[in-house]
Design an enzyme around this catalytic site. Structure first.
Site, mmCIF file in Angstrom:
data_model
loop_
_atom_site.group_PDB
_atom_site.id
_atom_site.type_symbol
_atom_site.label_atom_id
_atom_site.label_comp_id
_atom_site.label_asym_id
_atom_site.label_seq_id
_atom_site.Cartn_x
_atom_site.Cartn_y
_atom_site.Cartn_z
ATOM 1 N N HIS A 236 15.165 49.311 59.291
ATOM 2 C CA HIS A 236 14.423 48.198 59.680
ATOM 3 C C HIS A 236 14.908 47.473 60.716
ATOM 4 C CE1 HIS A 236 12.386 48.264 55.697
ATOM 5 N NE2 HIS A 236 13.564 48.977 55.054
ATOM 6 N N ASP A 302 19.079 49.781 53.407
ATOM 7 C CA ASP A 302 17.825 50.327 52.531
ATOM 8 C C ASP A 302 16.952 51.048 53.596
ATOM 9 O OD1 ASP A 302 17.084 47.770 53.959
ATOM 10 O OD2 ASP A 302 15.283 47.865 52.466
ATOM 11 N N GLU A 303 16.428 52.323 52.842
ATOM 12 C CA GLU A 303 15.149 52.893 53.729
ATOM 13 C C GLU A 303 15.347 53.181 55.146
ATOM 14 O OE1 GLU A 303 11.536 50.870 51.071
ATOM 15 O OE2 GLU A 303 12.379 49.639 52.574
ATOM 16 N N SER A 304 16.454 53.794 55.211
ATOM 17 C CA SER A 304 16.559 54.354 56.796
ATOM 18 C C SER A 304 16.255 55.738 56.826
ATOM 19 C CB SER A 304 18.200 54.236 57.144
ATOM 20 O OG SER A 304 18.349 53.218 57.251
#
Ligand code: ACM
Length: 504
Positions: A236, A302-304
């Site tokens: 992100h 998150d969400e790497s």
């Protein structure tokens, strides 16, 4: 019926005793550290048409605010989580709010405001009662994503007032993401000079100067709400990778991004980028930590999905170490639990579902096993960006809310969950608290935010504050319906869900 949301620990009414009549020019007596709380109460009463005056503690007054503890002047700070307990007594002669600390005193005044009519231009009758109250969890948060769409300071202050009435005590600001960088960092000026332009679609960008964020923090602190800033790392991060080519493994700046896909960006774990990346982490997290008096610093995690598992663990170790070096307690989304080298006391924010999707529960348990705690934000019930089950008129006339987290999410679902029942093996004391995030893919204005947040934020507030068990959704909906006139009077564009028996 009485409207108190969240439901207090104990409420005793004396229906046979004569009610209190509150005139239109009430006095509010308060001494010393209680005085600012009295001034805020006076401002709220003025907003409802009364003409109150704040007087000295020795003077006669119908409303009395009293601090009972030796540490009455304390608020939340690096080394102290405020005591929010209070009592509220209404007799036929007086209203007394007592608390050991100012935070509790303020919470007690919010209970009183809920019991008062929204129009105080005429005198009001109040029932004789005694409330003895304290929260279940010390962290009860709402998050707003100011990246996908940006919201000016005044919008955030309005939101803070609405959250304060529900005894929410944390405002988590998601300040950076792929689409934009929204906080001034002096040592890396292009983060905002380059990285703050634009938002999702054609929406305008923007960022908070340090003064702006300082105003938000101060306004929140007066209401005993702690701001938790989030710098989302190592994924992100497209806005930073766009602003500074040297943060990329190949040294080439990324294109600006204003879509809503996730999981494609990452800081570099390559040894050639170690010096610049660690300097970036130290500088950014240091400046952000220095801005905020609260005890927490959120580093995302998150969400790497474009980071290899090995690189992710290496980066999270370095990110959380840099955050801990600022003196703050580190919070990250639950994925950080895959890194077994986290600073002491790290907090995992769980954003999987009521039925955990592997490996979320294991990652949370790993954090707890290392002495950390958990913030519960199960996406299928706590996320405020998920759409409602019914089509209601929206402030802007366009549809609001996404479906991805097993949406839609009803008001009943937002209320009907138990924080200790999600991840097996967690004790009540392992749970720091609860939070409702609001991602702003579809929310362009603060009115859109309000539509998605209210009334579901009231459900989160009660899940976090009120004792476990005996939750009656119909009774709760009745109480929430009584908040409608106050929201109407203060211009909160809440969703008039058919699940709630709104009056009028
Ligand atoms: C998240 O919703 N990606 C934390």
């Amino acid at each position: 019926m009485l409207t108190i949301v969240p439901r207090p620990r104990t409420l005793r009414m004396s229906p046979d005793e004569e009610a209190l009549t509150l005139g239109t020019t009430p006095g509010i007596a308060a001494a010393g550290a209680a005085r600012p709380v009295a001034e805020l109460l006076a401002a709220s009463l003025r907003g409802r048409g009364a003409a109150p005056s704040v007087v000295d503690a020795d003077d006669a007054a119908v409303i009395v605010l009293e601090l009972t503890g030796p540490d009455g002047s304390r608020g939340a700070s690096d080394d102290h989580i405020a005591d929010e307990s209070y009592t509220l007594d209404i007799t036929s002669a007086a209203i007394t709010v007592s608390a050991p600390e100012r935070a509790g005193l303020f919470r007690g005044t919010q209970t009183l405001l809920q019991l008062l009519p929204v129009d105080l231009a005429a005198s009001a009758q109040l029932p004789v009662l005694h409330v003895d109250d304290a929260p279940r969890f010390g962290y009860r948060g709402v998050m707003i994503d100011v990246v996908r769409h940006f919201f000016p300071v005044a919008d955030v202050l309005k939101l803070i007032d609405a959250l304060a009435l529900l005894k929410i005590n944390v405002l988590h600001l998601h300040l950076t993401d792929d689409q934009g960088w929204r906080i001034q960092i002096d040592s890396w000026p292009d983060l905002t000079a380059v990285g703050a332009a634009g938002a999702v679609g054609d929406a305008p960008g923007g960022f908070y100067t340090k003064d702006d964020l300082g105003r938000i923090i101060a306004y929140a602190a007066e209401r005993f709400i702690t701001v938790v800033p989030e710098i989302d790392l190592p994924g992100h991060t497209n806005a930073a990778l766009h602003a500074y080519p040297e943060l990329n493994a190949d040294g080439v700046a990324r294109e600006a991004y204003h879509g809503i896909e996730v999981g494609f960006s990452s800081l570099s774990a390559s040894p050639e980028r170690a010096e610049v990346t660690d300097r970036f982490l130290r500088d950014v997290l240091g400046e952000v930590a220095a801005l905020t008096p609260g005890p927490w610093l959120h580093v995302g995690g998150d969400e790497s999905w474009s980071t290899s598992a090995e690189d992710y663990r290496d980066l999270v170790r370095r990110i959380t170490a840099a955050a801990a070096a600022t003196g703050k307690r580190v919070i990250g989304w639950h994925e950080i639990g895959s890194c077994d080298d986290l600073p002491a006391g790290t907090v995992a924010q769980y954003w999987s579902y009521l039925q955990p999707v592997a490996p979320a529960a294991d990652q949370v348990r790993a954090v707890v096993a290392h002495g950390g705690q958990v913030i519960m934000s199960p996406a299928d019930v706590a996320y405020l960006d998920i759409r409602y089950p019914e089509d209601l008129p929206t402030p802007g006339g366009y549809a609001l809310g996404l479906d991805w987290a097993d949406g839609p999410t009803s008001f009943a679902a937002a209320y009907g969950w138990e924080p200790t029942a999600i991840v097996e093996g967690l004790a009540e004391s392992d749970i720091l608290g609860v939070e409702s995030p609001l991602w702003t893919e579809t929310a362009l204005t603060i009115a859109d935010v309000e539509h998605l947040a209210f009334p579901r934020a009231a459900a989160l507030a009660e899940v976090g504050w009120s004792a476990a068990g005996d939750r009656d959704p119909a009774e709760f909906a009745e109480r929430v319906a009584s908040l409608g006139p106050g929201w109407d009077a203060t211009g909160i564009r809440y969703a008039r869900l058919s699940e709630v028996p709104w009056r009028g």
